[in-house]
Write a protein that holds these residues in place. Sequence first.
Motif, PDB file in Angstrom:
ATOM      1  N   LEU A 223       0.804  -1.214   0.000  1.00  0.00           N
ATOM      2  CA  LEU A 223       0.000   0.000   0.000  1.00  0.00           C
ATOM      3  C   LEU A 223       0.846   1.277   0.000  1.00  0.00           C
ATOM      4  N   ASN A 224       2.082   1.167   0.457  1.00  0.00           N
ATOM      5  CA  ASN A 224       2.963   2.333   0.509  1.00  0.00           C
ATOM      6  C   ASN A 224       4.031   2.327  -0.583  1.00  0.00           C
ATOM      7  N   SER A 225       3.875   1.420  -1.536  1.00  0.00           N
ATOM      8  CA  SER A 225       4.829   1.349  -2.649  1.00  0.00           C
ATOM      9  C   SER A 225       4.475   2.394  -3.720  1.00  0.00           C
ATOM     10  N   PHE A 226       5.438   2.641  -4.610  1.00  0.00           N
ATOM     11  CA  PHE A 226       5.136   3.483  -5.774  1.00  0.00           C
ATOM     12  C   PHE A 226       4.025   2.820  -6.580  1.00  0.00           C
ATOM     13  N   GLU A 227       3.193   3.616  -7.190  1.00  0.00           N
ATOM     14  CA  GLU A 227       2.021   3.089  -7.887  1.00  0.00           C
ATOM     15  C   GLU A 227       2.389   2.042  -8.940  1.00  0.00           C
ATOM     16  N   LEU A 229       4.560  -0.131  -8.824  1.00  0.00           N
ATOM     17  CA  LEU A 229       4.939  -1.410  -8.201  1.00  0.00           C
ATOM     18  C   LEU A 229       3.823  -1.997  -7.344  1.00  0.00           C
ATOM     19  N   GLN A 230       2.758  -1.264  -7.187  1.00  0.00           N
ATOM     20  CA  GLN A 230       1.735  -1.662  -6.217  1.00  0.00           C
ATOM     21  C   GLN A 230       0.979  -2.936  -6.594  1.00  0.00           C
ATOM     22  N   GLN A 231       0.526  -3.028  -7.845  1.00  0.00           N
ATOM     23  CA  GLN A 231      -0.402  -4.093  -8.201  1.00  0.00           C
ATOM     24  C   GLN A 231       0.125  -5.505  -7.882  1.00  0.00           C
ATOM     25  N   PRO A 232       1.334  -5.879  -8.334  1.00  0.00           N
ATOM     26  CA  PRO A 232       1.814  -7.222  -8.011  1.00  0.00           C
ATOM     27  C   PRO A 232       2.018  -7.430  -6.513  1.00  0.00           C
ATOM     28  N   ARG A 233       2.401  -6.381  -5.800  1.00  0.00           N
ATOM     29  CA  ARG A 233       2.620  -6.493  -4.358  1.00  0.00           C
ATOM     30  C   ARG A 233       1.295  -6.637  -3.610  1.00  0.00           C
ATOM     31  N   LEU A 234       0.279  -5.957  -4.091  1.00  0.00           N
ATOM     32  CA  LEU A 234      -1.051  -6.110  -3.478  1.00  0.00           C
ATOM     33  C   LEU A 234      -1.587  -7.531  -3.684  1.00  0.00           C
ATOM     34  N   LYS A 235      -1.356  -8.069  -4.861  1.00  0.00           N
ATOM     35  CA  LYS A 235      -1.805  -9.441  -5.142  1.00  0.00           C
ATOM     36  C   LYS A 235      -1.058 -10.458  -4.275  1.00  0.00           C
ATOM     37  N   ALA A 259     -10.039  -5.850   7.508  1.00  0.00           N
ATOM     38  CA  ALA A 259      -9.936  -4.407   7.264  1.00  0.00           C
ATOM     39  C   ALA A 259      -8.803  -4.099   6.282  1.00  0.00           C
ATOM     40  N   LEU A 260      -7.686  -4.810   6.437  1.00  0.00           N
ATOM     41  CA  LEU A 260      -6.575  -4.630   5.505  1.00  0.00           C
ATOM     42  C   LEU A 260      -6.934  -5.128   4.110  1.00  0.00           C
ATOM     43  N   LEU A 261      -7.619  -6.270   4.071  1.00  0.00           N
ATOM     44  CA  LEU A 261      -8.024  -6.828   2.778  1.00  0.00           C
ATOM     45  C   LEU A 261      -8.943  -5.858   2.035  1.00  0.00           C
ATOM     46  N   GLU A 262      -9.796  -5.181   2.775  1.00  0.00           N
ATOM     47  CA  GLU A 262     -10.711  -4.213   2.158  1.00  0.00           C
ATOM     48  C   GLU A 262      -9.923  -3.086   1.483  1.00  0.00           C
ATOM     49  N   LYS A 263      -8.878  -2.630   2.139  1.00  0.00           N
ATOM     50  CA  LYS A 263      -8.030  -1.580   1.548  1.00  0.00           C
ATOM     51  C   LYS A 263      -7.331  -2.083   0.284  1.00  0.00           C
ATOM     52  N   ILE A 264      -6.871  -3.315   0.349  1.00  0.00           N
ATOM     53  CA  ILE A 264      -6.173  -3.901  -0.802  1.00  0.00           C
ATOM     54  C   ILE A 264      -7.117  -4.041  -1.985  1.00  0.00           C
ATOM     55  N   ASP A 265      -8.315  -4.564  -1.712  1.00  0.00           N
ATOM     56  CA  ASP A 265      -9.294  -4.759  -2.784  1.00  0.00           C
ATOM     57  C   ASP A 265      -9.709  -3.412  -3.392  1.00  0.00           C
ATOM     58  N   LEU A 268      -6.929  -2.369  -5.647  1.00  0.00           N
ATOM     59  CA  LEU A 268      -6.889  -3.192  -6.863  1.00  0.00           C
ATOM     60  C   LEU A 268      -8.022  -2.828  -7.812  1.00  0.00           C
ATOM     61  N   LEU A 269      -9.185  -2.493  -7.267  1.00  0.00           N
ATOM     62  CA  LEU A 269     -10.304  -2.062  -8.108  1.00  0.00           C
ATOM     63  C   LEU A 269      -9.947  -0.780  -8.851  1.00  0.00           C
ATOM     64  N   GLY A 270      -9.172   0.048  -8.216  1.00  0.00           N
ATOM     65  CA  GLY A 270      -8.731   1.276  -8.871  1.00  0.00           C
ATOM     66  C   GLY A 270      -7.869   0.970 -10.085  1.00  0.00           C
ATOM     67  N   PHE A 271      -7.016  -0.061  -9.980  1.00  0.00           N
ATOM     68  CA  PHE A 271      -6.190  -0.448 -11.126  1.00  0.00           C
ATOM     69  C   PHE A 271      -7.045  -1.023 -12.254  1.00  0.00           C
ATOM     70  N   VAL A 272      -8.069  -1.779 -11.870  1.00  0.00           N
ATOM     71  CA  VAL A 272      -8.987  -2.341 -12.869  1.00  0.00           C
ATOM     72  C   VAL A 272      -9.683  -1.211 -13.623  1.00  0.00           C
ATOM     73  N   ALA A 273     -10.130  -0.215 -12.872  1.00  0.00           N
ATOM     74  CA  ALA A 273     -10.819   0.933 -13.489  1.00  0.00           C
ATOM     75  C   ALA A 273      -9.873   1.681 -14.434  1.00  0.00           C
ATOM     76  N   GLN A 274      -8.622   1.820 -14.051  1.00  0.00           N
ATOM     77  CA  GLN A 274      -7.628   2.494 -14.907  1.00  0.00           C
ATOM     78  C   GLN A 274      -7.425   1.713 -16.208  1.00  0.00           C
ATOM     79  N   GLU A 275      -7.360   0.385 -16.082  1.00  0.00           N
ATOM     80  CA  GLU A 275      -7.138  -0.455 -17.260  1.00  0.00           C
ATOM     81  C   GLU A 275      -8.316  -0.368 -18.239  1.00  0.00           C
TER      82      GLU A 275
END
Length: 279
Positions: A223-227, A229-235, A259-265, A268-275
């Motif tokens: 969650l604190n990585s550069f954007e 690098l975030q997606q693979p680390r969140l997965k 609660a942490l999983l909710e933040k991760i999801d 990740l949804l934000g990346f899906v929306a960007q794609e």
Amino acid sequence: MFFKMRLLAPILIVSLCLFSCSEYQKVLKNDDVKAKYDLAQQFYDEGDMKRANRLLEQIAPKYVGKPQGERVMYFLADTYYQRKDFNMAGYQFERFVKSYPKSDKVIEASFYGAKSYFELSPRYSLDQTDTDKALAKLQNFINAYPDSEYFNEANAMAKELTTKKEKKAYEIAKQFNKIGEFDFTFLTPAVAAFDNFISDYPGSIFREDAMYYRFESASHYALNSFEVLQQPRLKEAKEYYATLKKQYPETKYADKADALLEKIDKQLLGFVAQEKAAK
């Protein structure tokens, strides 16, 4: 009459002590090995391990190869143990076992030798070299004498030492996690340390804790990585969550983990929306 006896009693006790000390000093300084042996036996039977030990130290070399040598060496080792000089006790019990492998006392000596090293094991936060040594000695005893009367106690001590080692490894990983709250670069070694802990101690009482804090470390790191690098680390963090829930469906960390999983999801949804928007 009774009053006189009460006055005499302390005097008699002091007199006996002075006579005993005088006799001890006399025997200690002369070369009569038999006299030293007899007095050492007396002190040993009376529980005076300090004086028995001193005499036995002097005569032990004289009895090497003699019929009484086995008895002298065992008593010498035991006086060290009773005096809580566990370094010397462990060493002397080991010498006894090597010198008299067919002795009736070999099982007892092997056990108390291992227990001496157990007593030397420090608290978990210190260097655990002595703990490793004690564990090896106890395991050797357990393997060699599975039917011994000392088997259960040896197992209990081995378990205690194993838990101590587990706690040290767990606390080291936890420390990385704690420092990671202020310096995110420590979260990578935290995940690695928890990985190693889970692999090295599969039956540990800290296993659930390690699995949760591995997930927490990986989550905060992602969650604190550069954007970029975030997606693979969140997965990857989500995979740690899945492992935790699979192993511990009713985990005590459920609320924090969810609660942490909710933040991760959400991220990740934000990346899906960007794609989708990019298409």
